[in-house]
Motif scaffolding. Structure first.
Motif, PDB file in Angstrom:
ATOM      1  N   ASP A  80       0.818  -1.212   0.000  1.00  0.00           N
ATOM      2  CA  ASP A  80       0.000   0.000   0.000  1.00  0.00           C
ATOM      3  C   ASP A  80       0.850   1.259   0.000  1.00  0.00           C
ATOM      4  OD1 ASP A  80      -2.718   1.292   0.396  1.00  0.00           O
ATOM      5  OD2 ASP A  80      -1.604   2.099   2.102  1.00  0.00           O
ATOM      6  N   LEU A  81       0.419   2.250  -0.774  1.00  0.00           N
ATOM      7  CA  LEU A  81       1.172   3.493  -0.928  1.00  0.00           C
ATOM      8  C   LEU A  81       1.195   4.305   0.360  1.00  0.00           C
ATOM      9  CD1 LEU A  81       2.616   5.503  -2.886  1.00  0.00           C
ATOM     10  CD2 LEU A  81       0.358   6.472  -3.347  1.00  0.00           C
ATOM     11  N   ARG A  82       0.085   4.342   1.092  1.00  0.00           N
ATOM     12  CA  ARG A  82      -0.036   5.228   2.245  1.00  0.00           C
ATOM     13  C   ARG A  82       0.469   4.595   3.544  1.00  0.00           C
ATOM     14  NH1 ARG A  82      -6.025   7.778   1.812  1.00  0.00           N
ATOM     15  NH2 ARG A  82      -5.337   8.716   3.773  1.00  0.00           N
ATOM     16  N   GLU A  83       0.261   3.302   3.705  1.00  0.00           N
ATOM     17  CA  GLU A  83       0.608   2.652   4.968  1.00  0.00           C
ATOM     18  C   GLU A  83       1.763   1.662   4.849  1.00  0.00           C
ATOM     19  OE1 GLU A  83      -0.684   3.494   7.802  1.00  0.00           O
ATOM     20  OE2 GLU A  83      -2.254   4.811   7.026  1.00  0.00           O
ATOM     21  N   GLY A  84       2.053   1.197   3.653  1.00  0.00           N
ATOM     22  CA  GLY A  84       3.080   0.187   3.458  1.00  0.00           C
ATOM     23  C   GLY A  84       4.366   0.749   2.899  1.00  0.00           C
ATOM     24  N   GLN A  85       5.132  -0.130   2.284  1.00  0.00           N
ATOM     25  CA  GLN A  85       6.408   0.241   1.680  1.00  0.00           C
ATOM     26  C   GLN A  85       6.491  -0.375   0.286  1.00  0.00           C
ATOM     27  OE1 GLN A  85       9.146  -1.234   4.732  1.00  0.00           O
ATOM     28  NE2 GLN A  85       9.374   0.828   5.534  1.00  0.00           N
ATOM     29  N   PRO A  86       5.804   0.224  -0.672  1.00  0.00           N
ATOM     30  CA  PRO A  86       5.784  -0.343  -2.026  1.00  0.00           C
ATOM     31  C   PRO A  86       7.145  -0.297  -2.699  1.00  0.00           C
ATOM     32  CG  PRO A  86       4.734   1.810  -1.990  1.00  0.00           C
ATOM     33  CD  PRO A  86       4.993   1.446  -0.568  1.00  0.00           C
ATOM     34  N   ASN A  87       7.422  -1.341  -3.460  1.00  0.00           N
ATOM     35  CA  ASN A  87       8.646  -1.401  -4.255  1.00  0.00           C
ATOM     36  C   ASN A  87       8.293  -0.970  -5.679  1.00  0.00           C
ATOM     37  OD1 ASN A  87      10.935  -1.977  -5.681  1.00  0.00           O
ATOM     38  ND2 ASN A  87      11.003  -4.156  -5.185  1.00  0.00           N
ATOM     39  N   PHE A  88       8.601   0.267  -5.999  1.00  0.00           N
ATOM     40  CA  PHE A  88       8.216   0.821  -7.294  1.00  0.00           C
ATOM     41  C   PHE A  88       9.056   0.278  -8.447  1.00  0.00           C
ATOM     42  CE2 PHE A  88       7.247   4.264  -4.175  1.00  0.00           C
ATOM     43  CZ  PHE A  88       5.873   4.191  -4.269  1.00  0.00           C
ATOM     44  N   GLU A  89      10.096  -0.495  -8.127  1.00  0.00           N
ATOM     45  CA  GLU A  89      10.952  -1.050  -9.167  1.00  0.00           C
ATOM     46  C   GLU A  89      10.521  -2.455  -9.592  1.00  0.00           C
ATOM     47  OE1 GLU A  89      14.882  -0.964  -7.597  1.00  0.00           O
ATOM     48  OE2 GLU A  89      14.973   1.222  -7.471  1.00  0.00           O
ATOM     49  N   MET A  90       9.419  -2.950  -9.048  1.00  0.00           N
ATOM     50  CA  MET A  90       8.981  -4.315  -9.353  1.00  0.00           C
ATOM     51  C   MET A  90       8.800  -4.534 -10.856  1.00  0.00           C
ATOM     52  SD  MET A  90       8.621  -6.362  -6.746  1.00  0.00           S
ATOM     53  CE  MET A  90       7.568  -7.577  -7.528  1.00  0.00           C
ATOM     54  N   LEU A  91       9.164  -5.734 -11.290  1.00  0.00           N
ATOM     55  CA  LEU A  91       8.970  -6.146 -12.675  1.00  0.00           C
ATOM     56  C   LEU A  91       8.131  -7.411 -12.708  1.00  0.00           C
ATOM     57  CD1 LEU A  91      12.589  -5.634 -14.054  1.00  0.00           C
ATOM     58  CD2 LEU A  91      10.584  -4.210 -14.523  1.00  0.00           C
ATOM     59  N   PRO A  92       7.334  -7.590 -13.761  1.00  0.00           N
ATOM     60  CA  PRO A  92       6.506  -8.798 -13.845  1.00  0.00           C
ATOM     61  C   PRO A  92       7.317 -10.029 -14.203  1.00  0.00           C
ATOM     62  CG  PRO A  92       6.272  -7.498 -15.840  1.00  0.00           C
ATOM     63  CD  PRO A  92       7.126  -6.687 -14.912  1.00  0.00           C
ATOM     64  N   GLU A  93       6.721 -11.191 -13.948  1.00  0.00           N
ATOM     65  CA  GLU A  93       7.288 -12.446 -14.425  1.00  0.00           C
ATOM     66  C   GLU A  93       7.113 -12.517 -15.942  1.00  0.00           C
ATOM     67  OE1 GLU A  93       8.635 -15.169 -12.443  1.00  0.00           O
ATOM     68  OE2 GLU A  93       8.793 -13.462 -11.072  1.00  0.00           O
ATOM     69  N   GLN A  94       7.932 -13.328 -16.579  1.00  0.00           N
ATOM     70  CA  GLN A  94       7.767 -13.547 -18.013  1.00  0.00           C
ATOM     71  C   GLN A  94       6.466 -14.307 -18.264  1.00  0.00           C
ATOM     72  OE1 GLN A  94       9.580 -12.539 -20.701  1.00  0.00           O
ATOM     73  NE2 GLN A  94      10.820 -11.293 -19.302  1.00  0.00           N
ATOM     74  N   ALA A  95       5.569 -13.725 -19.066  1.00  0.00           N
ATOM     75  CA  ALA A  95       4.271 -14.350 -19.339  1.00  0.00           C
ATOM     76  C   ALA A  95       3.656 -13.686 -20.561  1.00  0.00           C
ATOM     77  CB  ALA A  95       3.345 -14.209 -18.126  1.00  0.00           C
ATOM     78  N   ASP A  96       2.571 -14.276 -21.064  1.00  0.00           N
ATOM     79  CA  ASP A  96       1.887 -13.717 -22.223  1.00  0.00           C
ATOM     80  C   ASP A  96       1.176 -12.408 -21.887  1.00  0.00           C
ATOM     81  OD1 ASP A  96       2.726 -15.880 -23.696  1.00  0.00           O
ATOM     82  OD2 ASP A  96       0.836 -16.991 -23.496  1.00  0.00           O
ATOM     83  N   PHE A  97       0.778 -12.270 -20.622  1.00  0.00           N
ATOM     84  CA  PHE A  97       0.033 -11.083 -20.204  1.00  0.00           C
ATOM     85  C   PHE A  97       0.487 -10.709 -18.802  1.00  0.00           C
ATOM     86  CE2 PHE A  97      -3.485  -8.580 -18.602  1.00  0.00           C
ATOM     87  CZ  PHE A  97      -3.939  -7.886 -19.722  1.00  0.00           C
ATOM     88  N   SER A  98       0.738  -9.421 -18.577  1.00  0.00           N
ATOM     89  CA  SER A  98       1.215  -8.973 -17.267  1.00  0.00           C
ATOM     90  C   SER A  98       0.195  -8.030 -16.625  1.00  0.00           C
ATOM     91  CB  SER A  98       2.572  -8.282 -17.382  1.00  0.00           C
ATOM     92  OG  SER A  98       2.508  -7.194 -18.272  1.00  0.00           O
ATOM     93  N   LEU A  99      -0.116  -8.291 -15.370  1.00  0.00           N
ATOM     94  CA  LEU A  99      -1.154  -7.561 -14.651  1.00  0.00           C
ATOM     95  C   LEU A  99      -0.569  -7.044 -13.336  1.00  0.00           C
ATOM     96  CD1 LEU A  99      -4.802  -8.819 -14.407  1.00  0.00           C
ATOM     97  CD2 LEU A  99      -3.738  -7.672 -12.474  1.00  0.00           C
ATOM     98  N   LEU A 100      -0.811  -5.782 -13.046  1.00  0.00           N
ATOM     99  CA  LEU A 100      -0.316  -5.153 -11.822  1.00  0.00           C
ATOM    100  C   LEU A 100      -1.493  -4.755 -10.943  1.00  0.00           C
ATOM    101  CD1 LEU A 100       1.931  -3.854 -10.058  1.00  0.00           C
ATOM    102  CD2 LEU A 100       1.663  -1.776 -11.448  1.00  0.00           C
TER     103      LEU A 100
END
Length: 255
Positions: free
Chosen positions: A151-171
């Protein structure tokens, strides 16, 4: 004067007793090819004004639609302290009953953190209901990559995250404005968010503004480079027990 009072009373009656009980179903086609069906619900905010029985029609609809994936983008209860004392079993029963062949995935929202700032109770609650909770993690289910940020407000998001290799990527993100800080948004085909409630009270272009959803607050956004953002208006209520101009919704994506 009497007509103004009648009008205000009618608006309050509608906003408190009628619209919060509606269910809007939105279907969004992301891919031109016939693919997977993804159900997305968010911001249930179970509390004294949004009891679990209100969610039954949403869960029933999800089961009827038989989605391949189910996503939840945070704010399960309005307050963790309330969740620990009220109707836990009913909520857990509803969530457990949802099924999808490629799994059920969730992230935490700002209301999923306790007053002391701990997310463990809601995380465990969701996991016991059969959801995989993603916190700065990326996994693959079938041919889909699923990434969830903290969560942006209460957590510690990792903005550098990358998706796994796949046909479709969802965030999956809770606050839609999180995407403004994600370093590689072009790596994702679809970004789904909640948090805003679509403004919750919306009169023309005026709406309630919430930190984390000032740039993006409702519906579909083309972010360029084949990346789409959808902000789900959610199901529950917070701050005021009123919805006006933004009925509760559930969204199905075809990817």
């Amino acid at each position: 004067m009497i007509w103004i009072i009648i009008l205000l009373f009618s608006l309050l009656f509608y906003g408190i007793l009628l619209e919060p009980h509606f269910m809007r179903v939105r279907k969004v086609k992301i891919s031109d090819e016939k693919g997977l069906k993804v159900a997305h619900f968010t911001d249930t905010h179970f509390n004294w004004h949004t009891r679990p029985r209100r969610f039954y029609k949403f869960s029933k609809h999800i089961k009827q639609m038989e989605p391949d994936l189910i996503l939840f983008t945070g704010d399960l209860f309005d307050k963790v302290s309330w969740a620990q004392k009220h109707e836990r079993n009913k909520v857990k029963e509803i969530l457990t009953d949802l099924e999808a062949p490629l799994g059920k995935f969730a992230i935490l929202g700002n209301h999923d953190f306790s007053e002391e700032g701990h997310p463990n109770y809601i995380r465990s609650f969701l996991e016991e209901s059969g959801f995989t909770v993603l916190t700065n993690q990326s996994v693959r289910s079938g041919n889909v990559s699923l990434t969830g940020l903290d969560d942006l407000r209460e957590g510690q998001p990792n903005f550098e995250m990358l998706p796994e290799q796949a046909d479709f990527s969802l965030l999956m993100i809770h606050e839609p404005d999180t995407i403004l800080r994600v370093e590689h948004p072009e790596k994702y085909d679809l970004v789904v968010a909640g948090h805003s409630h679509g403004g919750q009270i919306r009169l023309g272009n005026w709406r309630l503004r919430n930190d984390g959803s000032k740039a993006y607050d409702s519906g579909l956004y083309d972010l360029g480079q084949n990346t789409t953002l959808f902000v789900n208006a959610g199901i529950g209520l917070t701050f005021l027990p009123i919805r006006f101009g933004v009925p509760p919704e559930i969204v199905y994506y075809e990817i």
